[in-house]
Write a protein that holds these residues in place. Structure first.
Motif, short mmCIF file in Angstrom:
data_model
loop_
_atom_site.label_atom_id
_atom_site.label_comp_id
_atom_site.label_asym_id
_atom_site.label_seq_id
_atom_site.Cartn_x
_atom_site.Cartn_y
_atom_site.Cartn_z
N VAL A 88 -9.99 -5.39 4.26
CA VAL A 88 -9.09 -5.04 4.48
C VAL A 88 -7.80 -5.61 3.97
N ILE A 89 -6.71 -4.97 4.78
CA ILE A 89 -5.56 -5.24 3.99
C ILE A 89 -4.34 -5.70 5.41
N SER A 90 -3.68 -6.46 4.52
CA SER A 90 -2.75 -7.35 5.98
C SER A 90 -1.17 -6.08 6.34
N ASN A 91 -0.95 -6.27 7.17
CA ASN A 91 0.69 -5.65 6.83
C ASN A 91 1.81 -6.10 6.31
N PRO A 92 2.39 -5.43 6.15
CA PRO A 92 3.31 -5.65 5.58
C PRO A 92 3.80 -7.16 5.25
N THR A 93 4.37 -8.01 4.88
CA THR A 93 4.53 -9.48 5.05
C THR A 93 6.48 -8.95 5.18
N ASN A 94 6.62 -10.34 6.32
CA ASN A 94 7.72 -10.48 6.94
C ASN A 94 9.17 -11.12 6.02
N SER A 95 9.31 -10.21 4.72
CA SER A 95 9.38 -10.71 3.58
C SER A 95 11.25 -9.83 3.64
N PRO A 96 12.12 -11.35 2.86
CA PRO A 96 13.33 -10.15 2.71
C PRO A 96 13.60 -9.35 1.24
N LYS A 97 14.41 -8.97 1.54
CA LYS A 97 14.17 -7.47 0.79
C LYS A 97 13.65 -7.56 -0.17
N TYR A 98 13.21 -6.47 -1.33
CA TYR A 98 12.35 -6.19 -2.40
C TYR A 98 11.11 -7.53 -2.43
N VAL A 99 10.67 -7.92 -1.90
CA VAL A 99 9.98 -9.04 -1.39
C VAL A 99 8.63 -8.80 -0.83
N THR A 100 8.84 -8.04 0.35
CA THR A 100 7.82 -7.17 1.09
C THR A 100 6.47 -6.82 0.60
N GLU A 101 5.29 -7.65 0.67
CA GLU A 101 4.10 -7.02 0.14
C GLU A 101 3.22 -7.18 1.09
N ARG A 102 1.80 -6.84 0.76
CA ARG A 102 0.45 -7.00 1.39
C ARG A 102 0.03 -7.99 0.83
N TYR A 103 -1.29 -8.17 1.58
CA TYR A 103 -2.62 -8.74 0.96
C TYR A 103 -3.80 -7.64 1.23
N ALA A 104 -4.64 -8.41 -0.09
CA ALA A 104 -6.05 -7.42 0.50
C ALA A 104 -7.57 -8.06 0.24
N ILE A 105 -8.80 -7.65 0.89
CA ILE A 105 -9.46 -9.09 1.13
C ILE A 105 -10.99 -7.50 0.96
N ILE A 106 -11.78 -7.89 -0.18
CA ILE A 106 -12.95 -7.07 -0.39
C ILE A 106 -13.74 -7.45 -0.12
N TRP A 107 -15.37 -7.38 0.20
CA TRP A 107 -16.34 -8.10 -0.04
C TRP A 107 -17.22 -7.44 -0.06
N LYS A 108 -18.99 -7.48 -0.69
CA LYS A 108 -20.19 -7.63 -0.40
C LYS A 108 -20.02 -7.38 1.15
N THR A 109 -20.82 -6.48 1.97
CA THR A 109 -21.45 -6.49 2.85
C THR A 109 -22.95 -7.33 2.97
N LYS A 110 -23.55 -7.29 2.29
CA LYS A 110 -24.89 -7.56 2.73
C LYS A 110 -24.86 -9.16 2.62
N ASP A 111 -24.11 -9.78 2.72
CA ASP A 111 -24.24 -11.46 2.64
C ASP A 111 -23.15 -12.16 3.15
N ILE A 112 -21.85 -11.62 3.57
CA ILE A 112 -20.16 -11.44 4.06
C ILE A 112 -19.86 -11.01 5.06
N LYS A 113 -19.97 -11.65 6.36
CA LYS A 113 -19.87 -10.66 7.01
C LYS A 113 -17.75 -11.09 8.13
N ILE A 114 -17.71 -11.00 8.69
CA ILE A 114 -16.45 -10.96 9.48
C ILE A 114 -16.86 -10.25 10.91
N LYS A 115 -15.83 -10.97 11.66
CA LYS A 115 -15.93 -10.74 13.08
C LYS A 115 -14.35 -9.94 13.70
N ASN A 116 -13.37 -10.59 12.55
CA ASN A 116 -12.26 -9.47 12.40
C ASN A 116 -11.39 -9.17 11.48
#
Length: 271
Positions: A88-116
């Protein structure tokens, strides 16, 4: 007698498998300017470093074109290395100019699940420049709140952000164990972390430097201990370490093309 031995071996095998399933390996990494500047060789090098973990929380994903694509390409490479991954990748952060980033989380699907697909914690965007990203993970049908966070720089008062995030975690997240992973730009020994620790949180590592120098000082290429993973009650730490993928000074220049930070590893099980 042979039947008894065989039975004991079977029980031991099942116990070993059960024990393995209960352990989760979480890696947090500020991958500098994670976007279109990362070529295929560099993405493959990153994949080799993270492939044995179960969950990867990334900070400093480029908000504009190239960031989301780099996360997708890294996931594709990981999927060719023997396990199935999702991201999953976040939306861009609501940040001052030139500070905006995204976050990402990557996981193995065998033992890790998500619901949203997770969310930026918008209630913190007035007090934190790059408001954290939160994803609910499930392992063995138990929920974990995973918060991915990148603070403002050390000379721009990251302490006030950490206070705000601490208050949110204590006041709003009591229904499940919590993990806060990221680049705090503050050493975990500093007083700002005391309220978090007093509420039961513990750091994955202590006194381990995680940022890279531009050049080696003798054989020393590490700078500051500012990356960490904090985990709440309900989580039992098995192991914590900064993952040094460099080892030798002559590898420093190549390593800095991947990132100027080491990843931080937390191996844990749920109580």
């Amino acid at each position: 007698m042979l039947k008894k031995i065989a039975f004991l071996i079977l029980i031991a095998f099942h116990c070993a498998v059960f024990g393995q399933l209960k352990e989760v390996k979480l890696l947090s990494w500020n991958i500098k300017d994670f976007g279109k500047t990362k070529n295929s060789e560099e993405l493959n090098d990153i994949a080799e470093i993270v492939r044995d973990t179960d969950v990867l929380a990334i900070q400093e994903v480029v908000a504009g074109y190239g960031g989301a694509q780099a996360v997708a390409r890294l996931t594709e490479i990981l999927n060719r290395k023997g396990a199935k991954w999702d991201y999953v990748i976040s939306n861009p952060t609501n940040s001052p100019k030139y500070v905006t980033e995204r976050y990402a989380i990557i996981w193995k699907t065998k033992d890790i699940k998500i619901k949203n697909r997770g969310r930026l914690i918008s209630s913190l965007d007035s007090t934190i420049d790059r408001e954290p990203f939160m994803l609910e993970l499930y392992t063995q049908d138990k929920k974990i709140h995973l918060i991915d966070y990148h603070s403002r720089p050390y000379n721009k008062d990251p302490e006030s952000e950490i206070k705000s995030l601490t208050q949110y975690a204590i006041d709003s997240l009591s229904t499940a164990p919590v993990i806060i992973a990221g680049d705090f730009n503050v050493d975990e020994k500093m007083p700002v972390f005391e309220p978090l620790k007093q509420s039961g949180y513990r750091p994955a590592i202590t006194g381990q430097r995680t940022t890279l120098k531009w050049k080696c000082d003798g054989n020393d290429y590490l700078n500051y201990p500012i990356d960490n993973i904090f985990y709440s009650k309900g989580i039992e730490k098995i192991k914590g370490e900064a993952v040094d993928f460099i080892r030798f000074c002559h590898e420093l220049e190549k390593a800095r093309k991947l990132s100027d930070h080491l990843p931080v590893l937390l191996v844990f099980r749920l109580d």
